[in-house]
Design a protein around this motif. Structure first.
Motif, PDB file in Angstrom:
ATOM      1  N   SER A  74      -6.919   8.011  -0.992  1.00  0.00           N
ATOM      2  CA  SER A  74      -7.144   6.646  -1.450  1.00  0.00           C
ATOM      3  C   SER A  74      -6.268   5.635  -0.722  1.00  0.00           C
ATOM      4  O   SER A  74      -6.545   4.448  -0.749  1.00  0.00           O
ATOM      5  CB  SER A  74      -6.880   6.559  -2.956  1.00  0.00           C
ATOM      6  N   ARG A  75      -5.233   6.085  -0.054  1.00  0.00           N
ATOM      7  CA  ARG A  75      -4.334   5.194   0.661  1.00  0.00           C
ATOM      8  C   ARG A  75      -4.854   4.854   2.064  1.00  0.00           C
ATOM      9  O   ARG A  75      -4.500   3.814   2.618  1.00  0.00           O
ATOM     10  CB  ARG A  75      -2.959   5.858   0.783  1.00  0.00           C
ATOM     11  N   ALA A  76      -5.716   5.677   2.633  1.00  0.00           N
ATOM     12  CA  ALA A  76      -6.090   5.544   4.041  1.00  0.00           C
ATOM     13  C   ALA A  76      -6.793   4.222   4.348  1.00  0.00           C
ATOM     14  O   ALA A  76      -6.412   3.518   5.282  1.00  0.00           O
ATOM     15  CB  ALA A  76      -6.969   6.716   4.460  1.00  0.00           C
ATOM     16  N   PHE A  77      -7.832   3.881   3.586  1.00  0.00           N
ATOM     17  CA  PHE A  77      -8.618   2.683   3.911  1.00  0.00           C
ATOM     18  C   PHE A  77      -7.791   1.399   3.789  1.00  0.00           C
ATOM     19  O   PHE A  77      -7.784   0.587   4.733  1.00  0.00           O
ATOM     20  CB  PHE A  77      -9.874   2.626   3.035  1.00  0.00           C
ATOM     21  N   PRO A  78      -7.071   1.156   2.689  1.00  0.00           N
ATOM     22  CA  PRO A  78      -6.260  -0.067   2.626  1.00  0.00           C
ATOM     23  C   PRO A  78      -5.156  -0.099   3.681  1.00  0.00           C
ATOM     24  O   PRO A  78      -4.825  -1.155   4.215  1.00  0.00           O
ATOM     25  CB  PRO A  78      -5.661  -0.063   1.230  1.00  0.00           C
ATOM     26  N   LEU A  79      -4.599   1.063   3.991  1.00  0.00           N
ATOM     27  CA  LEU A  79      -3.542   1.113   5.004  1.00  0.00           C
ATOM     28  C   LEU A  79      -4.088   0.736   6.376  1.00  0.00           C
ATOM     29  O   LEU A  79      -3.483  -0.060   7.100  1.00  0.00           O
ATOM     30  CB  LEU A  79      -2.909   2.506   5.040  1.00  0.00           C
ATOM     31  N   TRP A  80      -5.246   1.281   6.726  1.00  0.00           N
ATOM     32  CA  TRP A  80      -5.842   0.945   8.027  1.00  0.00           C
ATOM     33  C   TRP A  80      -6.271  -0.510   8.096  1.00  0.00           C
ATOM     34  O   TRP A  80      -6.206  -1.136   9.161  1.00  0.00           O
ATOM     35  CB  TRP A  80      -7.000   1.880   8.349  1.00  0.00           C
ATOM     36  N   LEU A  81      -6.704  -1.083   6.972  1.00  0.00           N
ATOM     37  CA  LEU A  81      -7.031  -2.513   6.967  1.00  0.00           C
ATOM     38  C   LEU A  81      -5.791  -3.355   7.261  1.00  0.00           C
ATOM     39  O   LEU A  81      -5.848  -4.313   8.036  1.00  0.00           O
ATOM     40  CB  LEU A  81      -7.620  -2.922   5.620  1.00  0.00           C
ATOM     41  N   GLY A  82      -4.680  -3.010   6.647  1.00  0.00           N
ATOM     42  CA  GLY A  82      -3.439  -3.738   6.894  1.00  0.00           C
ATOM     43  C   GLY A  82      -2.961  -3.584   8.332  1.00  0.00           C
ATOM     44  O   GLY A  82      -2.503  -4.548   8.949  1.00  0.00           O
ATOM     45  N   LEU A  83      -3.059  -2.370   8.858  1.00  0.00           N
ATOM     46  CA  LEU A  83      -2.649  -2.150  10.245  1.00  0.00           C
ATOM     47  C   LEU A  83      -3.566  -2.883  11.221  1.00  0.00           C
ATOM     48  O   LEU A  83      -3.106  -3.426  12.238  1.00  0.00           O
ATOM     49  CB  LEU A  83      -2.617  -0.652  10.551  1.00  0.00           C
ATOM     50  N   ALA A  84      -4.866  -2.917  10.914  1.00  0.00           N
ATOM     51  CA  ALA A  84      -5.800  -3.656  11.768  1.00  0.00           C
ATOM     52  C   ALA A  84      -5.500  -5.150  11.731  1.00  0.00           C
ATOM     53  O   ALA A  84      -5.523  -5.824  12.775  1.00  0.00           O
ATOM     54  CB  ALA A  84      -7.237  -3.392  11.326  1.00  0.00           C
ATOM     55  N   LEU A  85      -5.192  -5.690  10.548  1.00  0.00           N
ATOM     56  CA  LEU A  85      -4.831  -7.103  10.444  1.00  0.00           C
ATOM     57  C   LEU A  85      -3.574  -7.397  11.251  1.00  0.00           C
ATOM     58  O   LEU A  85      -3.495  -8.414  11.952  1.00  0.00           O
ATOM     59  CB  LEU A  85      -4.648  -7.508   8.985  1.00  0.00           C
ATOM     60  N   VAL A 118       0.842  -1.203   0.000  1.00  0.00           N
ATOM     61  CA  VAL A 118       0.000   0.000   0.000  1.00  0.00           C
ATOM     62  C   VAL A 118       0.871   1.244   0.000  1.00  0.00           C
ATOM     63  O   VAL A 118       0.646   2.187  -0.771  1.00  0.00           O
ATOM     64  CB  VAL A 118      -0.962  -0.005   1.219  1.00  0.00           C
ATOM     65  N   LEU A 119       1.872   1.261   0.863  1.00  0.00           N
ATOM     66  CA  LEU A 119       2.750   2.430   0.931  1.00  0.00           C
ATOM     67  C   LEU A 119       3.566   2.606  -0.341  1.00  0.00           C
ATOM     68  O   LEU A 119       3.880   3.730  -0.738  1.00  0.00           O
ATOM     69  CB  LEU A 119       3.676   2.321   2.147  1.00  0.00           C
ATOM     70  N   TRP A 120       3.888   1.513  -0.992  1.00  0.00           N
ATOM     71  CA  TRP A 120       4.739   1.553  -2.175  1.00  0.00           C
ATOM     72  C   TRP A 120       3.951   1.901  -3.439  1.00  0.00           C
ATOM     73  O   TRP A 120       4.450   2.576  -4.332  1.00  0.00           O
ATOM     74  CB  TRP A 120       5.443   0.216  -2.335  1.00  0.00           C
ATOM     75  N   THR A 121       2.688   1.429  -3.533  1.00  0.00           N
ATOM     76  CA  THR A 121       1.963   1.563  -4.794  1.00  0.00           C
ATOM     77  C   THR A 121       0.910   2.660  -4.816  1.00  0.00           C
ATOM     78  O   THR A 121       0.606   3.187  -5.884  1.00  0.00           O
ATOM     79  CB  THR A 121       1.278   0.232  -5.163  1.00  0.00           C
ATOM     80  N   ILE A 122       0.320   3.002  -3.681  1.00  0.00           N
ATOM     81  CA  ILE A 122      -0.759   3.997  -3.674  1.00  0.00           C
ATOM     82  C   ILE A 122      -0.181   5.331  -3.227  1.00  0.00           C
ATOM     83  O   ILE A 122       0.359   5.437  -2.121  1.00  0.00           O
ATOM     84  CB  ILE A 122      -1.910   3.566  -2.738  1.00  0.00           C
ATOM     85  N   PRO A 123      -0.297   6.352  -4.056  1.00  0.00           N
ATOM     86  CA  PRO A 123       0.281   7.646  -3.682  1.00  0.00           C
ATOM     87  C   PRO A 123      -0.482   8.285  -2.521  1.00  0.00           C
ATOM     88  O   PRO A 123      -1.680   8.086  -2.355  1.00  0.00           O
ATOM     89  CB  PRO A 123       0.127   8.490  -4.958  1.00  0.00           C
ATOM     90  N   ALA A 124       0.241   9.069  -1.737  1.00  0.00           N
ATOM     91  CA  ALA A 124      -0.363   9.749  -0.593  1.00  0.00           C
ATOM     92  C   ALA A 124      -1.273  10.869  -1.077  1.00  0.00           C
ATOM     93  O   ALA A 124      -1.060  11.460  -2.139  1.00  0.00           O
ATOM     94  CB  ALA A 124       0.723  10.320   0.313  1.00  0.00           C
ATOM     95  N   SER A 125      -2.274  11.169  -0.303  1.00  0.00           N
ATOM     96  CA  SER A 125      -3.204  12.239  -0.633  1.00  0.00           C
ATOM     97  C   SER A 125      -2.546  13.590  -0.379  1.00  0.00           C
ATOM     98  O   SER A 125      -1.824  13.770   0.599  1.00  0.00           O
ATOM     99  CB  SER A 125      -4.460  12.097   0.221  1.00  0.00           C
ATOM    100  N   THR A 126      -2.803  14.532  -1.255  1.00  0.00           N
ATOM    101  CA  THR A 126      -2.185  15.852  -1.079  1.00  0.00           C
ATOM    102  C   THR A 126      -3.123  16.833  -0.408  1.00  0.00           C
ATOM    103  O   THR A 126      -2.713  17.633   0.405  1.00  0.00           O
ATOM    104  CB  THR A 126      -1.761  16.425  -2.444  1.00  0.00           C
ATOM    105  N   GLY A 127      -4.419  16.790  -0.730  1.00  0.00           N
ATOM    106  CA  GLY A 127      -5.324  17.793  -0.195  1.00  0.00           C
ATOM    107  C   GLY A 127      -6.255  17.274   0.889  1.00  0.00           C
ATOM    108  O   GLY A 127      -6.505  17.941   1.889  1.00  0.00           O
ATOM    109  N   ALA A 128      -6.796  16.085   0.716  1.00  0.00           N
ATOM    110  CA  ALA A 128      -7.790  15.561   1.651  1.00  0.00           C
ATOM    111  C   ALA A 128      -7.115  14.929   2.862  1.00  0.00           C
ATOM    112  O   ALA A 128      -5.967  14.496   2.811  1.00  0.00           O
ATOM    113  CB  ALA A 128      -8.660  14.521   0.947  1.00  0.00           C
ATOM    114  N   ALA A 129      -7.853  14.883   3.952  1.00  0.00           N
ATOM    115  CA  ALA A 129      -7.320  14.268   5.172  1.00  0.00           C
ATOM    116  C   ALA A 129      -7.143  12.764   4.985  1.00  0.00           C
ATOM    117  O   ALA A 129      -6.168  12.189   5.445  1.00  0.00           O
ATOM    118  CB  ALA A 129      -8.242  14.554   6.352  1.00  0.00           C
ATOM    119  N   ALA A 130      -8.098  12.129   4.330  1.00  0.00           N
ATOM    120  CA  ALA A 130      -8.021  10.691   4.077  1.00  0.00           C
ATOM    121  C   ALA A 130      -8.144  10.470   2.581  1.00  0.00           C
ATOM    122  O   ALA A 130      -9.210  10.656   2.004  1.00  0.00           O
ATOM    123  CB  ALA A 130      -9.127   9.964   4.817  1.00  0.00           C
TER     124      ALA A 130
END
Length: 162
Positions: free
Chosen positions: A39-50, A25-37
């Motif tokens: 496109s990276r936020a949801f998959p990242l939190w799923l991985g951290l929750a797992l 997720v960190l390698w392939t999905i670019p970080a958001s520039t304007g919004a707080a959350a």
């Protein structure tokens, strides 16, 4: 293999899968520039929750006492039931991925969830199967497609643009 060792092995495999997921997720999905959350936020939190839940499962193997649960006929729970569950999940994921492009998100989700309910879980009430499969598909479409703005494929055979 004892149930405790099997649980430890399963928790370790899930933790490694979570680390690989978070890395991808960190390698392939670019970080958001304007919004707080973004496109990276949801998959990242799923991985951290797992990762967190797998660590919790691993820690619980040291805290819980080992016990063996038996069914009415004397067989230890597991064995064929676990193999059937694992094979069913893998087949459902493969079928879901194969049907997604031609049918699109909504029909594929309805069909796969309905198939799981009927063939894996043994639900035989048509109204329950229809309500759960359609409700889950529409609910996921509303949450992911409309609220979160995630791209959900419309399908090539049955293009559904909602």
């Amino acid at each position: 293999m004892s149930p405790v060792m099997r649980d430890r092995l399963g928790a370790t495999v899930l933790f490694v899968a979570a680390l690989v997921w978070v890395g991808l997720v960190l390698w392939t999905i670019p970080a958001s520039t304007g919004a707080a959350a973004g496109s990276r936020a949801f998959p990242l939190w799923l991985g951290l929750a797992l990762a967190a839940f797998s660590l919790l499962a691993f820690a619980r193997t040291y805290l819980a006492r080992e016990c063996v649960v038996e069914e009415a006929d004397g067989d230890v729970i597991g064995g064929q039931h676990e193999v059937f569950a694992v094979v069913s999940v893998v087949l459902a994921i493969l079928v879901y991925g194969a049907m997604m492009e031609p049918l699109g998100f909504l029909p594929t989700t309805v069909l796969v969830v309905g198939g799981i309910l009927i063939f894996v879980l043994g639900v035989r009430k048509p109204l329950v199967v229809l309500a759960v499969s359609i409700g889950l598909a529409v609910g996921c479409y509303i949450v992911f497609g409309k609220l979160l703005g995630t791209y959900l494929p419309p399908g090539t055979l049955i293009p559904i643009y909602l």
